[in-house]
Design an enzyme around this catalytic site. Structure first.
Site, mmCIF file in Angstrom:
data_model
loop_
_atom_site.group_PDB
_atom_site.id
_atom_site.type_symbol
_atom_site.label_atom_id
_atom_site.label_comp_id
_atom_site.label_asym_id
_atom_site.label_seq_id
_atom_site.Cartn_x
_atom_site.Cartn_y
_atom_site.Cartn_z
ATOM 1 N N SER A 54 0.827 -1.207 0.000
ATOM 2 C CA SER A 54 0.000 0.000 0.000
ATOM 3 C C SER A 54 0.858 1.252 0.000
ATOM 4 O O SER A 54 1.780 1.388 0.806
ATOM 5 C CB SER A 54 -0.916 0.036 1.226
ATOM 6 O OG SER A 54 -1.632 1.264 1.258
ATOM 7 N N THR B 273 7.359 2.489 4.109
ATOM 8 C CA THR B 273 8.322 1.822 3.241
ATOM 9 C C THR B 273 7.845 1.828 1.797
ATOM 10 O O THR B 273 8.638 2.056 0.875
ATOM 11 C CB THR B 273 8.581 0.375 3.708
ATOM 12 O OG1 THR B 273 8.982 0.406 5.081
ATOM 13 C CG2 THR B 273 9.662 -0.289 2.890
ATOM 14 N N CYS B 274 6.575 1.598 1.576
ATOM 15 C CA CYS B 274 6.029 1.607 0.218
ATOM 16 C C CYS B 274 6.172 3.001 -0.397
ATOM 17 O O CYS B 274 6.598 3.150 -1.547
ATOM 18 C CB CYS B 274 4.562 1.188 0.231
ATOM 19 S SG CYS B 274 4.273 -0.468 0.878
ATOM 20 N N ALA B 275 5.830 4.013 0.369
ATOM 21 C CA ALA B 275 5.952 5.390 -0.106
ATOM 22 C C ALA B 275 7.408 5.711 -0.446
ATOM 23 O O ALA B 275 7.699 6.341 -1.465
ATOM 24 C CB ALA B 275 5.415 6.358 0.942
ATOM 25 N N SER C 69 9.725 3.644 -1.415
ATOM 26 C CA SER C 69 10.137 2.963 -2.648
ATOM 27 C C SER C 69 9.674 3.741 -3.876
ATOM 28 O O SER C 69 10.401 3.834 -4.861
ATOM 29 C CB SER C 69 9.620 1.521 -2.690
ATOM 30 O OG SER C 69 8.245 1.442 -2.938
#
Length: 168
Positions: free
Chosen positions: A54, A59-61, A63
């Site tokens: 999500s 961490t997703c943001a 990446s």
């Protein structure tokens, strides 16, 4: 199944990522304008598939930010950031962050991307979402690099993905 961890707790995906040397599975994903994108749309270009649970997690943001920064210097390359987030959330995040070198795509309609690439979690608290993974494709749509990130809260190995991209 591939097993990864979320803060040390094991969870499983549908299987292994597409193998290096194989043709990448085609996909149908939703763009920010709700139109459809497929792998065929990127023929002749190198492609990085940045896959994650999500965009609303740290961490997703990160990446998406990191690949956006790296993508600015790349020629004939598309960075596709793929999750099951709604296209509206993806567009809002990239707009607020000023990220315009990556393309966000959503698998919210049918989850077929997650099934084709074996990244869908089959158990655990994130069941139904995608695991964190990177798949790099050459201009022929062949897999030249893949990484199933072993611990979901860890970032992918950007350097290894970019080296594979340069060699593709």
């Amino acid at each position: 199944m591939a097993t990864v961890t979320l803060k040390g707790n094991s969870i499983n995906t549908l299987g292994e990522l597409p193998k290096v040397g194989n043709q990448a599975p085609n996909f149908s994903l939703v763009k920010n304008d709700l139109s459809t994108a497929s792998l065929d749309d990127y023929k002749g270009q190198k492609v990085v598939l940045n896959i994650f649970p999500s965009i609303d997690t740290g961490t997703c943001a990160q990446s998406v930010r990191q690949f956006n920064q790296e993508a600015a210097a790349l020629e004939n390359t598309k960075i596709l950031c793929i999750s099951k987030d709604l296209p509206f959330a993806q567009a809002r995040f990239c707009g607020a962050e000023g990220l315009n070198e990556v393309e966000t795509l959503s698998d919210f309609r049918d989850g077929n991307f997650g099934k084709a690439y074996n990244v869908t979690f089959v158990d655990g608290p994130l069941q139904g979402l995608h695991s964190r993974a990177v798949v790099v494709l050459n201009g022929k749509g062949e897999v030249v690099y893949n990484e199933q990130v072993g611990e979901i809260v860890d970032e992918p190995n950007y350097k290894a993905a970019l080296v594979a991209l340069m060699d593709a």
